[in-house]
Write an enzyme that holds these catalytic residues in place. Sequence first.
Site, PDB file in Angstrom:
ATOM      1  N   ARG A 231       0.853  -1.183   0.000  1.00 44.78           N
ATOM      2  CA  ARG A 231       0.000   0.000   0.000  1.00 44.78           C
ATOM      3  C   ARG A 231       0.894   1.240   0.000  1.00 44.78           C
ATOM      4  NH1 ARG A 231      -3.645  -2.591  -1.523  1.00 44.78           N
ATOM      5  NH2 ARG A 231      -5.743  -2.829  -0.629  1.00 44.78           N
ATOM      6  N   GLU A 266      -3.384  14.992 -14.452  1.00 48.42           N
ATOM      7  CA  GLU A 266      -2.706  16.234 -14.072  1.00 48.42           C
ATOM      8  C   GLU A 266      -3.726  17.283 -13.628  1.00 48.42           C
ATOM      9  OE1 GLU A 266       1.267  15.049 -14.764  1.00 48.42           O
ATOM     10  OE2 GLU A 266       0.472  16.868 -13.884  1.00 48.42           O
ATOM     11  N   HIS A 300      -0.287   0.289  -9.924  1.00 49.27           N
ATOM     12  CA  HIS A 300      -1.024  -0.648  -9.069  1.00 49.27           C
ATOM     13  C   HIS A 300      -1.507  -1.833  -9.894  1.00 49.27           C
ATOM     14  CE1 HIS A 300      -3.256  -0.663  -4.990  1.00 49.27           C
ATOM     15  NE2 HIS A 300      -2.962  -1.903  -5.365  1.00 49.27           N
TER      16      HIS A 300
END
Length: 334
Positions: A231, A266, A300
Amino acid sequence: MKLIAFEVESWEADAFETLGDRYDCLTTRDPMRSENVGDYADAEIISTFINSKLGADVLGQFDDLKMIATRSTGFDHIDLDHCREQGITVCNVPTYGTNTVAEHVFALLLALSHKIEHAVNRTRKGDFSSRGLQGFDLHGKTLGVIGTGDIGCAAIRIARGFDMNVLGYDVKPDESTAEKFGFEYVPLERLLERSDVITIHVPGSEKTRHLIGGGQFDRMKEGAVVINTARGEVVDIQALVRALAEGRVAGAGLDVLPEEPVIREEAELLRSVYEREHDLDTLLANHVLLHLTNVIVTPHSAFNTREAVQRILDTTVENIERFADGDPQNVVTG
């Protein structure tokens, strides 16, 4: 009973269609957010992944929610206190990517140790020189494994195949596990001091938040490599940037970052400057890491193999069926 599954790719939808005889089932590729939850407020069961942040503000908008089937092992994206208060059952997928995530650890590590990214980018430009591409062997190096659960032990098995020495740290050390896989349990401080490579495999919680921070980086062997597929919040990302800048840490392989859902656009970063809803210093540190040449960041995706995702889907469907039968499994709200 109405079931809505969020963050579902087209090929994954087939798994939920098997529930069609018992449920009014809807799948969507979108994560659940406070902005769209009103469109699904009549759902009695929802299935989400980690990108859907299920706080009380979101869950409170459902009229009659009975179950959350998260398609993940971790459940820190769900307000469990709210679920307990409202009688909402939360079920997870305890294991699905044990070998998958461990393999990703070594994908990151080998990419760093052999400077794969730089080598590939160079040859794509027609430059076949080896200047600046000298890496290091894994053979004979010491791997420090923080968290020796299923994934940590899978990483240890792979490390032993590379003839690495292994040190382990766990809040509940199991000497039979150490004997089985051929490693030594040591205190965290000693692991940091003796390891050439450190890989992290602990759950996200308040207890593990910034488990690896400035003090821990100061203790590390100079030139250590840090791998995090657990994590993002487990590592103090600002302290990591400093450790990299000072040369205390030679490189990092990261599949997770704090505030990672925000930095995907962004525009979200710029908006956060004004809204102050997120930790701007952490967001900026994340962006620095994305551009450092001795850091590899993946989105991830350590879990994301066809086989692992199928295991997730199979367990999730079984969790839903068992809940409907009055015999729930993999419950985390007990």
